[in-house]
Design a protein around this motif. Sequence first.
Motif, short mmCIF file in Angstrom:
data_model
loop_
_atom_site.label_atom_id
_atom_site.label_comp_id
_atom_site.label_asym_id
_atom_site.label_seq_id
_atom_site.Cartn_x
_atom_site.Cartn_y
_atom_site.Cartn_z
N ASN A 224 0.78 -1.26 -0.09
CA ASN A 224 -0.10 0.13 -0.18
C ASN A 224 0.77 1.21 0.11
OD1 ASN A 224 -2.20 -1.74 0.56
ND2 ASN A 224 -1.68 -1.79 2.44
N LEU A 225 1.05 1.73 -1.20
CA LEU A 225 1.95 3.06 -1.30
C LEU A 225 1.13 4.31 -1.03
CD1 LEU A 225 5.00 3.62 -2.22
CD2 LEU A 225 4.21 3.79 -4.26
N ILE A 226 1.48 5.08 -0.09
CA ILE A 226 0.97 6.47 0.47
C ILE A 226 1.93 7.56 -0.34
CG2 ILE A 226 0.43 7.97 2.04
CD1 ILE A 226 -0.02 5.89 4.02
N ASP A 227 1.24 8.40 -1.54
CA ASP A 227 1.92 9.04 -2.44
C ASP A 227 2.57 10.22 -1.41
OD1 ASP A 227 1.55 7.65 -4.47
OD2 ASP A 227 -0.43 8.80 -4.97
N ASN A 228 3.69 10.70 -1.90
CA ASN A 228 4.16 11.87 -1.19
C ASN A 228 4.67 11.99 -0.01
OD1 ASN A 228 4.30 13.20 -3.83
ND2 ASN A 228 2.27 13.43 -3.64
N GLU A 229 4.45 10.60 0.88
CA GLU A 229 4.57 10.82 2.49
C GLU A 229 5.88 10.08 2.58
OE1 GLU A 229 2.84 12.09 4.81
OE2 GLU A 229 1.63 12.94 3.14
N GLY A 230 6.60 10.85 3.57
CA GLY A 230 7.95 10.23 4.32
C GLY A 230 7.70 9.24 5.44
N HIS A 231 8.70 9.24 6.25
CA HIS A 231 8.97 8.25 7.31
C HIS A 231 8.27 8.65 8.64
CE1 HIS A 231 10.60 4.48 8.81
NE2 HIS A 231 11.35 5.18 9.69
N ASP A 232 8.34 9.82 9.18
CA ASP A 232 7.96 10.60 10.34
C ASP A 232 6.39 10.80 10.47
OD1 ASP A 232 8.22 12.30 8.48
OD2 ASP A 232 8.85 13.96 9.86
N ILE A 233 5.70 9.60 10.64
CA ILE A 233 4.27 9.62 10.53
C ILE A 233 3.59 10.04 11.79
CG2 ILE A 233 4.27 7.63 9.12
CD1 ILE A 233 3.09 5.87 11.56
N TYR A 234 4.46 10.52 12.96
CA TYR A 234 3.69 10.92 13.91
C TYR A 234 3.38 12.53 14.02
CZ TYR A 234 8.73 11.11 14.50
OH TYR A 234 10.06 11.43 14.15
N TYR A 235 3.84 13.15 12.87
CA TYR A 235 3.39 14.43 12.48
C TYR A 235 2.16 14.52 11.51
CZ TYR A 235 7.51 16.17 14.83
OH TYR A 235 8.46 16.21 15.93
N ARG A 236 1.62 13.44 10.86
CA ARG A 236 0.62 13.38 10.14
C ARG A 236 -0.77 13.96 10.61
NH1 ARG A 236 4.06 14.57 7.35
NH2 ARG A 236 5.46 13.15 6.60
N ASP A 237 -1.33 14.55 9.36
CA ASP A 237 -2.71 15.22 9.82
C ASP A 237 -3.68 14.35 9.86
OD1 ASP A 237 -3.72 14.71 7.21
OD2 ASP A 237 -2.87 16.70 6.41
N GLU A 238 -4.74 14.48 10.30
CA GLU A 238 -5.90 13.45 10.37
C GLU A 238 -6.28 12.54 9.01
OE1 GLU A 238 -9.53 15.05 12.28
OE2 GLU A 238 -8.55 15.85 14.11
N VAL A 239 -6.27 13.24 8.14
CA VAL A 239 -6.46 12.60 6.71
C VAL A 239 -5.52 11.62 6.39
CG1 VAL A 239 -6.81 12.93 4.27
CG2 VAL A 239 -7.89 14.68 5.85
N ILE A 240 -4.18 11.91 6.58
CA ILE A 240 -3.21 10.87 6.38
C ILE A 240 -3.42 9.86 7.34
CG2 ILE A 240 -0.55 10.61 5.99
CD1 ILE A 240 -1.95 11.85 3.67
N ILE A 241 -3.31 10.00 8.58
CA ILE A 241 -3.63 9.11 9.65
C ILE A 241 -4.85 8.21 9.45
CG2 ILE A 241 -4.14 8.69 11.96
CD1 ILE A 241 -1.43 9.58 11.67
N GLU A 242 -5.87 8.48 8.89
CA GLU A 242 -6.96 7.84 8.68
C GLU A 242 -6.54 6.90 7.35
OE1 GLU A 242 -10.19 10.23 7.91
OE2 GLU A 242 -10.59 10.67 9.94
N ARG A 243 -5.88 7.30 6.46
CA ARG A 243 -5.21 6.54 5.34
C ARG A 243 -4.29 5.33 5.68
NH1 ARG A 243 -2.81 9.95 0.46
NH2 ARG A 243 -2.67 7.63 -0.16
N ILE A 244 -3.28 5.80 6.75
CA ILE A 244 -2.66 4.91 7.06
C ILE A 244 -3.24 3.80 7.78
CG2 ILE A 244 -0.68 4.42 8.89
CD1 ILE A 244 0.43 7.64 8.04
N ALA A 245 -4.10 4.12 8.76
CA ALA A 245 -4.98 3.24 9.47
C ALA A 245 -5.69 2.41 8.56
CB ALA A 245 -5.64 3.80 10.43
N ALA A 246 -6.12 2.90 7.56
CA ALA A 246 -7.23 2.00 6.60
C ALA A 246 -6.32 1.01 5.66
CB ALA A 246 -7.75 2.95 5.54
N ASN A 247 -5.07 1.49 5.43
CA ASN A 247 -4.18 0.59 4.78
C ASN A 247 -3.41 -0.56 5.59
OD1 ASN A 247 -4.52 1.60 2.03
ND2 ASN A 247 -2.93 3.19 2.42
N LEU A 248 -3.42 -0.12 6.88
CA LEU A 248 -2.55 -0.99 7.60
C LEU A 248 -3.32 -1.99 7.79
CD1 LEU A 248 -0.07 -1.13 9.54
CD2 LEU A 248 -1.10 -0.31 11.36
#
Length: 250
Positions: A224-248
């Motif tokens: 599951n590739l998340i476009d334009n995102e780096g490694h430090d996910i603890y700074y992500r906004d709510e939309v990106i956090i939801e995408r990460i959780a949905a893919n995880l």
Amino acid sequence: MDDINSVQSYFTYYGYKIEYYEVSSPESDKLLIFINGFCDPIENHLDILSLVSYKGYRVIGINLPGHGNSAHIENVTWDLLEDIIRIFIHKNKITDFNIGGFSIGGGVALKYASLYPSGINGINVLSPFCYQLPNIKELIPMGINFLRTFHKNRLEHPGRESPSTKIYPIYYANHYSGITKDPMLNKENLVDIPIEVTIGSKDEVVNYEFVQEALSDIPAVKYNLIDNEGHDIYYRDEVIIERIAANLVK
């Protein structure tokens, strides 16, 4: 998410106190054991893990030595980190679960599964450190890019606590010296376990191509590739956090 229940607990690994969090919701009926990343304690993942619990998982998030309130252990190696997970699972008589983690925690999850595949229903890793490190010419610019992005995010999100504040100062060199070696996955034990890898396309630490190469002999890997995102996910906004959780977990 008022119905999310998060409980902090400890278990003992040969006299050392190891911290873990249990995150659950009324929808939780499966188990995911999730392992923190280097310099990134479980506390920084609670927003992601809370969303994962809504997808039907009770999550146990384990802080490896030197992170959160877990004890400092000298001479950290892949074998030691994997053994901590083995002891936790054995002590709690866990036999039916998924396992995953972020960065080095993802590497530990993969190593554990490659040694003890019994009872594992799936592997769910986020930016997993699971490859031999690139040569120094590749490593230096990757490190520079990561530090640049890390400090940029700190300036843009001043309210977020730096993950490094909860790690022993001398632990950097200690930890780094023992984990830069290839974790030596027993890939034969992974071929029948579904593996979900979620990774940013611009990850400065865990290169997507390196991960693909490391897991190339395992047919059951889904990326599951998340476009334009780096490694430090603890700074992500709510939309990106939801995408990460949905893919995880799906």
